[in-house]
Design an enzyme around this catalytic site. Structure first.
Site, mmCIF file in Angstrom:
data_model
loop_
_atom_site.group_PDB
_atom_site.id
_atom_site.type_symbol
_atom_site.label_atom_id
_atom_site.label_comp_id
_atom_site.label_asym_id
_atom_site.label_seq_id
_atom_site.Cartn_x
_atom_site.Cartn_y
_atom_site.Cartn_z
ATOM 1 N N CYS A 1 5.450 4.978 2.407
ATOM 2 C CA CYS A 1 4.577 4.762 1.130
ATOM 3 C C CYS A 1 4.019 3.755 0.809
ATOM 4 C CB CYS A 1 5.841 5.278 0.048
ATOM 5 S SG CYS A 1 6.604 6.627 0.240
ATOM 6 N N HIS B 1 5.045 0.386 -8.412
ATOM 7 C CA HIS B 1 5.274 1.643 -7.404
ATOM 8 C C HIS B 1 6.069 2.566 -8.320
ATOM 9 C CE1 HIS B 1 6.050 3.175 -3.807
ATOM 10 N NE2 HIS B 1 7.422 3.270 -3.751
ATOM 11 N N HIS C 1 4.253 11.070 -6.889
ATOM 12 C CA HIS C 1 4.078 10.154 -5.809
ATOM 13 C C HIS C 1 3.504 10.654 -4.436
ATOM 14 C CE1 HIS C 1 4.999 7.084 -3.072
ATOM 15 N NE2 HIS C 1 6.422 6.928 -3.208
#
Lengths: 84, 401, 342
Positions: B162, B295, B330
């Site tokens: 990620c 994040h 996400h």
């Protein structure tokens, strides 16, 4: 219960690839995680899959799993309680 | 004296818009793109909402003027959309005029096509259309996008889960600083796939509702898809084309949490290291940061770890912060690129974009995310965090020019 | 800036890496598809068995190679870890994809998913070492290993790092071999002599690179470059050699990425070096996306030992062994060059 416990130990060894561990090495009441067998959170997720696959019982969240997966004994108790 | 790195263009596609303007409008109006999937046919499609781009593969191909029969993974199509927009936004007419590199990031690559191939293949190893498996490797989308924009220069593909596209932007900046490129297009793309939905589901970190980053009741993330790319240029390169930059990439920091295969350390040490390296690299102080695009996945573990790291680095004087994943989902390997674009939009438009679905402060923290749009804020420096599996953490700092 | 190679390790299909004497044993999938398989060390002696239990072969190979490389370099903690892989942990990807289709998305094991990400190995090495430094992974076709090395070079120059662990790994699995043959990338022809490199291969190779010269270093990477094939071979070589102040006549050996004695893809290069030795490597490791890391390992070993194994020669022209130029076409578009010297 004894048979279930023994089966569970064999299933755990197989699912987690605990090559050098024998069923009789696993203390039924000792914690499986951290100190005990040195298992971690990924093993916990694997055990959740194992319980659903082999015993047909679904654990809904990792949080719920924490108490159930404390020891082989707690897993066995959970399975007996929830077996349809 | 190392060169400065300026940003001259941005491009984005995500569940909240197919281009920069649409994304900006959605962010300002606090629109979420999280819905039950229309295009991806998972058995969980009515259980787990996702941040899906509202265009089919064929609609994307039409917009890109590609034939319906062309074999491109959805990752490639999304990447082409954002890269094309970034090039247009940067007013580049001849892509090969300067020494231009393309650094792209992805985690799933052509997994959507591999899934089609495997359905036949696992039943009979001589079956399965080979055209579907040719898009499997992560470098494929990079090559296809580079071919689409007719680039002859250097290309590379990064895959660090990620944080992938934050790393591609960082590496792109370092190519410019080292004089190895005059101009770099960097970012990343990732499409929704059964592979990732099911993968995150096995980790039991997908929320069945809209994700709630930094909320006491948060219970997981929503997977999204999309692409975000930026065009970076050296000072000399900008001068030669007479363009004005829209922002500067002032700093970056990459560190490894080295704590666990998937979880973040309880104290957020890796996150702290990445942020402090970025701030040091930018040669500024923590109190120069006006906004943090965190994040903030909405998992219990990430937000606690990142929250503690934020309190630590800002010495309890944490600036505005929000997780735009609450709107986009996400987007995994694309998230660093998408949030880079959003960070630049914050600077350009003097707006702090909110964290959606926030209600209740986490009991372990003393901080809350910005939960309403705030306009007319002078934003000089934005810190953007991207953290990945395996503790691959990267922070970027975008600054006003 | 020059880079010095302080430590190396390669897990490859070839036995006795110090002096390879014969080509690897050829294995078969489905009794027809030929390929090479790595000769693997005893992992329990290298990696904590508790961690080993859930690792795929790629992870074991990559992590063991990295740890052995650090040991070889006598470095306990590198400043940064950078890896490269063509297809990553393909066994885990294959496993998860198969499971998800067969089980219709129900009751899937998390481990293959977790380990399917390309950065699994770089982050696992960091986890084992508790290394909080820079950590990254380059993936996919093309010059991913060369780019990892380029990243290391930039890091050393930008951040004054002393020891960077750089490596590459790719594993081969049965399903992938079947697909590679079906794609026609390899020929299932018994008539062709077996002594050829045109077989699917695999391997893990790691290096500790440093900016510091030392007697104990393996070799020096004087320069390396990834160039676009739009330019002619002649111009690529002349530009590269001029930049490094060396003439064609002074290149002792070139090592090329040909995959059989009949491969003509490199004649435009080999013709430029009439007096140099010509070496090859793909018959020793097979064809895979990061095989250039094996080539680098083999070449620096040759320079360190002042001897080149007979099996690596295609053409022997001189007995000098002070430098090797590696020329490898990483894709149709890109060629990677490495100039190494001892």
């Amino acid at each position: 219960m004894d048979e279930l416990i023994n089966n569970l130990k064999i299933e755990i060894i197989e699912a987690l690839n605990l090559e050098d561990v024998k069923a009789e090495d696993i203390d039924t009441e000792a914690p499986l995680f951290n100190e005990g067998l040195g298992l971690d959170s990924i093993d916990a997720l694997e055990l959740i899959v194992l319980i659903e696959k082999k015993h047909g019982i679904k654990i809904q969240s990792a949080d719920e799993g924490k108490q159930i997966l404390y020891s082989v004994k707690t897993i066995a108790e959970f399975i007996i309680k929830n077996k349809k | 004296m190392k060169k400065k790195v300026f940003i001259s263009g941005i491009g984005i596609i995500s569940s909240i818009g197919n281009n920069v303007i649409e994304v900006l409008n959605s962010l300002i109006h606090e629109n979420s793109g999280i819905i039950y999937s229309e295009h991806l046919h998972s058995v969980y499609k009515n259980e787990m909402p996702v941040g899906e781009v509202k265009l089919t593969d064929n609609e994307l191909k039409d917009l890109l003027k590609l034939s319906d029969k062309s074999q491109n993974s959805r990752t490639t199509l999304l990447g082409m959309m954002a890269v094309s927009e970034a090039i247009k936004n940067s007013e580049i007419s001849d892509i090969n005029k300067f020494n231009t590199a393309f650094i792209s990031a992805t985690t799933v690559g052509g997994m959507d096509k591999s899934e089609i191939f495997y359905r036949e293949f696992i039943k009979n190893k001589t079956k399965g259309k080979l055209k579907y498996i040719c898009t499997h490797d992560c470098g494929e989308s990079t090559k296809k996008i580079a071919d689409k924009i007719k680039l002859n220069g250097f290309t590379a593909t990064i895959s660090t889960a990620c944080s992938s596209s934050a790393n591609s932007i960082m590496v792109g900046a370092r190519l410019i600083k080292n004089g190895l490129a005059d101009r770099v297009i960097a970012g990343g793309a990732d499409a929704l796939s059964l592979f990732t939905i099911n993968g995150f589901n096995t980790l039991m970190i997908l929320s069945h509702k809209h994700c709630r980053p930094f909320d006491e009741t948060r219970n997981g993330l929503n997977i999204g898809e999309g692409a975000g790319y930026i065009v970076m240029e050296s000072d000399e390169c900008l001068k030669k084309s007479g363009k004005l930059p829209i922002a500067e990439l002032k700093g970056y920091g990459n560190a490894c949490d080295a704590y666990h295969q998937t979880a973040s350390s309880p104290d957020g040490y890796g996150a702290y290291l990445a942020m402090s390296k970025a701030i040091g690299n930018a040669n500024i102080m923590p109190n120069n940061i006006d906004y943090v695009n965190v994040h903030g996945t909405g998992t219990p573990n990430n937000d606690l770890s990142e929250g503690l790291a934020l309190q630590n680095i800002f010495n309890n004087n944490v600036p505005y912060f929000s997780s735009t994943k609450s709107a986009t989902g996400h987007t995994l390997g694309a998230s660093g690129g998408i949030e880079a674009v959003i960070s630049i939009l914050a600077i350009q438009n003097k707006i702090i974009f909110p964290s959606l679905n926030f209600n209740q402060q986490m009991k372990e923290l003393t901080i809350c995310p910005t939960s309403k749009t705030i306009k007319n804020v002078e934003i000089k420096n934005v810190l953007s965090n991207s953290f990945g599996f395996g503790g691959n953490n990267t922070s970027l700092i975008f600054s006003a020019v | 800036m020059e880079l010095y190679i302080k430590g190396i390790n390669s897990i490859s299909p070839s036995e006795n890496f110090d002096n390879i004497s014969h080509i690897p044993e050829i294995k078969l999938v489905d009794e027809i598809y030929k390929h090479y398989v790595c000769i693997e060390p005893i992992y329990k002696e290298i990696i904590n068995p508790l961690l080993l239990r859930r690792m795929s072969r790629a992870m074991k190979m990559g992590i063991a190679s990295a740890l052995l490389c650090l040991k070889d370099a006598k470095i306990e903690m590198p400043d940064a870890i950078i890896t490269a892989t063509g297809l990553g942990c393909i066994e885990d990807s294959d496993k998860f994809l198969t499971l998800l289709i067969e089980n219709e998305e129900k009751m899937l094991n998390p481990t293959p998913f977790i380990q399917s990400t390309h950065n699994t190995i770089s982050s696992q090495i960091a986890l084992l070492l508790k290394c909080h430094g820079y950590n990254s992974t380059y993936a996919g076709r093309g010059a991913c290993f060369e780019t990892a090395l380029l990243d290391a070079k930039m890091l050393i120059s930008d951040d004054d790092l002393q020891n960077v662990l750089v490596g590459a790994y790719d594993e081969l699995i049965a399903n992938q071999i079947r697909i590679l043959y079906r794609l026609g990338l390899f020929k299932n022809n018994n008539k062709i002599n077996d002594n050829q490199g045109n077989l699917p291969g695999e391997g893990a190779s790691f290096f500790v690179v440093s900016p510091n010269p030392s007697e104990t270093n393996y070799a020096k990477i004087s320069d390396f470059e990834i160039v676009n094939n739009l330019i002619s071979a002649k111009k690529i070589i002349s530009d590269f050699l001029v930049k490094n102040s060396i003439t064609i006549g002074n290149i002792n050996s070139i090592m090329v990425g040909i995959n059989s004695c009949f491969d003509t893809h490199y004649t435009e290069y080999t013709d430029l070096f009439p007096n140099s030795n010509i070496l090859w490597f793909k018959h020793l490791c097979g064809e895979y996306m990061t095989s250039s890391a094996f080539a680098l390992c083999l070449a620096v070993k040759c320079l360190k030992n002042y001897s080149i194994p007979e099996i690596a020669f295609i053409r022997k022209n001189n007995n000098k062994n002070n430098n090797i130029l590696i020329i490898n076409k990483v894709t149709n578009e890109q060629t990677a060059l490495f100039l190494l010297s001892n």
